[in-house]
Structures are given as C-alpha cells and as structure tokens.
Design an enzyme around this catalytic site. Sequence first.
Site, PDB file in Angstrom:
ATOM      1  N   GLY A   1       0.876  -0.918   0.071  1.00 16.71           N
ATOM      2  CA  GLY A   1      -0.556  -0.252   0.012  1.00 16.71           C
ATOM      3  C   GLY A   1       0.657   1.191   0.141  1.00 16.71           C
ATOM      4  O   GLY A   1       0.603   2.423  -0.754  1.00 16.71           O
TER       5      GLY A   1
ATOM      6  N   ASP B   1       1.203   3.586   4.513  1.00 14.80           N
ATOM      7  CA  ASP B   1       0.031   4.612   4.193  1.00 14.80           C
ATOM      8  C   ASP B   1      -0.666   4.844   4.347  1.00 14.80           C
ATOM      9  O   ASP B   1      -0.970   6.099   5.151  1.00 14.80           O
ATOM     10  CB  ASP B   1      -0.782   3.260   2.934  1.00 14.80           C
ATOM     11  CG  ASP B   1      -0.978   1.939   3.699  1.00 14.80           C
ATOM     12  OD1 ASP B   1      -0.449   1.482   4.317  1.00 14.80           O
ATOM     13  OD2 ASP B   1      -1.663   1.271   2.860  1.00 14.80           O
TER      14      ASP B   1
ATOM     15  N   ASP C   1      -3.720   2.268  11.620  1.00  8.68           N
ATOM     16  CA  ASP C   1      -5.244   2.662  12.387  1.00  8.68           C
ATOM     17  C   ASP C   1      -4.821   2.253  13.606  1.00  8.68           C
ATOM     18  O   ASP C   1      -4.668   2.890  14.336  1.00  8.68           O
ATOM     19  CB  ASP C   1      -5.714   1.704  11.377  1.00  8.68           C
ATOM     20  CG  ASP C   1      -7.174   1.485  11.696  1.00  8.68           C
ATOM     21  OD1 ASP C   1      -7.952   2.078  12.165  1.00  8.68           O
ATOM     22  OD2 ASP C   1      -7.806   0.448  11.776  1.00  8.68           O
TER      23      ASP C   1
ATOM     24  N   LEU D   1       3.039  -1.001  12.572  1.00 13.31           N
ATOM     25  CA  LEU D   1       4.280  -0.411  13.147  1.00 13.31           C
ATOM     26  C   LEU D   1       4.814  -0.833  14.286  1.00 13.31           C
ATOM     27  O   LEU D   1       5.777  -0.442  13.796  1.00 13.31           O
ATOM     28  CB  LEU D   1       4.203   1.785  12.698  1.00 13.31           C
ATOM     29  CG  LEU D   1       2.920   1.728  11.169  1.00 13.31           C
ATOM     30  CD1 LEU D   1       3.010   3.676  11.364  1.00 13.31           C
ATOM     31  CD2 LEU D   1       4.767   1.617  10.231  1.00 13.31           C
TER      32      LEU D   1
ATOM     33  N   LYS E   1      -6.586   7.021  11.357  1.00 14.42           N
ATOM     34  CA  LYS E   1      -6.946   7.443  12.089  1.00 14.42           C
ATOM     35  C   LYS E   1      -7.795   7.504  13.474  1.00 14.42           C
ATOM     36  O   LYS E   1      -8.306   7.781  13.950  1.00 14.42           O
ATOM     37  CB  LYS E   1      -8.089   5.859  10.958  1.00 14.42           C
ATOM     38  CG  LYS E   1      -8.349   5.506   9.735  1.00 14.42           C
ATOM     39  CD  LYS E   1      -8.298   4.568   9.218  1.00 14.42           C
ATOM     40  CE  LYS E   1      -9.017   4.186   8.568  1.00 14.42           C
ATOM     41  NZ  LYS E   1      -9.377   2.301   8.220  1.00 14.42           N
TER      42      LYS E   1
ATOM     43  N   ASP F   1      -5.996  -0.575  -1.282  1.00 14.45           N
ATOM     44  CA  ASP F   1      -6.769  -1.408  -1.738  1.00 14.45           C
ATOM     45  C   ASP F   1      -8.614  -1.584  -1.116  1.00 14.45           C
ATOM     46  O   ASP F   1      -8.136  -1.571   0.244  1.00 14.45           O
ATOM     47  CB  ASP F   1      -5.891  -2.624  -1.817  1.00 14.45           C
ATOM     48  CG  ASP F   1      -5.623  -3.686  -1.503  1.00 14.45           C
ATOM     49  OD1 ASP F   1      -5.171  -3.400   0.283  1.00 14.45           O
ATOM     50  OD2 ASP F   1      -5.834  -4.873  -1.083  1.00 14.45           O
TER      51      ASP F   1
HETATM   52  P1  IMP Z   1      -2.984  -1.028  11.843  1.00 19.41           P
HETATM   53  O1  IMP Z   1      -1.943  -2.245  11.824  1.00 19.41           O
HETATM   54  O2  IMP Z   1      -4.529  -1.082  12.571  1.00 19.41           O
HETATM   55  O3  IMP Z   1      -2.456   0.409  12.062  1.00 19.41           O
HETATM   56  O4  IMP Z   1      -3.437  -1.125   9.990  1.00 19.41           O
HETATM   57  C1  IMP Z   1      -2.388  -0.510   9.107  1.00 19.41           C
HETATM   58  C2  IMP Z   1      -2.107  -1.950   8.630  1.00 19.41           C
HETATM   59  O5  IMP Z   1      -4.315  -1.820   8.069  1.00 19.41           O
HETATM   60  C3  IMP Z   1      -1.866  -0.246   7.233  1.00 19.41           C
HETATM   61  O6  IMP Z   1      -0.262  -1.190   6.492  1.00 19.41           O
HETATM   62  C4  IMP Z   1      -3.022  -0.928   5.755  1.00 19.41           C
HETATM   63  O7  IMP Z   1      -2.126  -2.117   5.431  1.00 19.41           O
HETATM   64  C5  IMP Z   1      -3.778  -1.451   6.328  1.00 19.41           C
HETATM   65  N1  IMP Z   1      -5.093  -0.248   6.699  1.00 19.41           N
HETATM   66  C6  IMP Z   1      -6.063  -0.162   7.405  1.00 19.41           C
HETATM   67  N2  IMP Z   1      -6.991   0.622   7.395  1.00 19.41           N
HETATM   68  C7  IMP Z   1      -6.957   0.748   6.672  1.00 19.41           C
HETATM   69  C8  IMP Z   1      -8.071   1.437   5.466  1.00 19.41           C
HETATM   70  O8  IMP Z   1      -8.631   2.026   5.675  1.00 19.41           O
HETATM   71  N3  IMP Z   1      -7.540   0.862   3.371  1.00 19.41           N
HETATM   72  C9  IMP Z   1      -6.311   0.501   3.779  1.00 19.41           C
HETATM   73  N4  IMP Z   1      -6.214  -0.679   4.405  1.00 19.41           N
HETATM   74  C10 IMP Z   1      -5.989  -0.074   5.362  1.00 19.41           C
HETATM   75 MG    MG Z   2       0.019  -1.684   5.314  1.00 18.60          MG
END
Ligand code: IMP
Ligand code: MG
Length: 205
Positions: free
Chosen positions: A61, A116, A119, A124, A148, A175
């Site tokens: 992404g 990208d 959330d 990370l 987010k 995506d």
């Molecule tokens: P986290 O691990 O919950 O912080 O989510 C981060 C990862 O989830 C990112 O690297 C994205 O690949 C994917 N992701 C989170 N939210 C979205 C979204 O709204 N659209 C697409 N990919 C997302």
């Molecule tokens: Mg990702």
Amino acid sequence: MGSFFSTQSDENEYPDYDYVPPHEILVTPSQIEEIVTDLADRVSGNYAESNGLVLVCVLKGAVPFMTDLSRKIEVAHEVRYITAKSYLGTESTGTVDVKYTEPLNVAGKDVIIVDDIVDTGLTLKTLVQKIKDEENPRSVACCTLLEKGKHDDKVYVEYVGISIEDKFVFGYGLDVDEKYRHLPYIAAMVDGDDSSDSSDSSDSD
Ligand code: IMP
Ligand code: MG
C-alpha cells in the site's frame, strides 16, 4: 508544469472512474502533493546530519506514497521494502504477518518506516520492534500518509500526513481486496457500502 509522473494535477484532470462503486474523495491529488511535500521537507530538515537514512516501505500500500516522498526528500537516502499484512478484507485480523523481501542491512543507520495508514498501530508497532530487535539501527521513526487515530498507546508516528475519519479508505496505493490502488486520490465508499465485495478473501496491505 507538473511532470508526467507527478501526482500534482488539477483536481479534474483524472478520468471518471465509473467502474469503481460510488465513492467520495477524502483527499484530492493536489492535497496529497501538498502533504507529501510538507513531510519530505520535515524529513530533509531533521535528517540533514544523518550518516545513513533508509526509508523502509511497507508493501504494497505504501508504494506510491514512498516513491513520491523519496523523490522530494533532499538528503541522501536509500530505500528498502518489507511486507506486512494485517487486514482480511476491510477488517484488521489482530496479527501482523511480516516478510522480508531482502535483507534490510540497516545496522547503524537511521530508519524511517513508511506506511500508507496507521489505524490501530499494530503494524508499525510490530515493525518497529522487529527492526530494533533484529537490525541494530541507530534510530527508528515512522511516517504515514494517513492516520485514523486509534493508535495512541501502541506506537508513536513522528511524521503523519493527515488525520481522516474512521472509514475504510482506498486509492493512492490502498486497496479494497487488491483493487483501486491506482486511483490518484484517497476515497471511501458511500451509502454505507464501504465493505464493497470484500468481506471475504484477500489481505489488504
Ligand atoms: P494497523 O496495523 O491497524 O495500524 O493498520 C495498518 C495497516 O492496515 C496498513 O498498513 C494498511 O495496510 C491496512 N489498513 C488499515 N486501514 C486501512 C484502510 O482504510 N484501507 C486500506 N488499508 C488499511
Ligand atoms: Mg499495510
């Protein structure tokens, strides 16, 4: 004059993507251009004295974002790629599957992990920990185009482009089940149809 590869454009210059389900544009190409320029300026300033800056791009992404960012950073740097998957359709699975596409070789270097969107922060947090534990870098920072905002206790993201509402978004690398990564803007489905046909199969990354 914008170059052929530039994301800078008049907001009406892109095609009418009528094969994409009804969606709203949350971040336009020109806003993205502005945000990326600002992030690159901050990185260039903060790493002017670095003896080795490495951008680690989280596949897939973050590819357009990292590419644009890299071209605007005005200090010497290298790029690497790593794969991390945590989403199934539009839902986080709660675990992160990390794969190296190449040895990172960042011992003693200043690393910025470029993704990208942040959330929950799990992706990370997992990558920061893994790179710190396994690679002996001089420093590790994080940079995302989007946030987010639910990640407060998990990971600190030094470089955030823009905070968005808590919707599943796509475009500019992001995506919906591998589709719509090519759109030049960040968008969300409208009419409550933000899951599209993606409740099933593949991982979003
Ligand atoms: P986290 O691990 O919950 O912080 O989510 C981060 C990862 O989830 C990112 O690297 C994205 O690949 C994917 N992701 C989170 N939210 C979205 C979204 O709204 N659209 C697409 N990919 C997302
Ligand atoms: Mg990702």
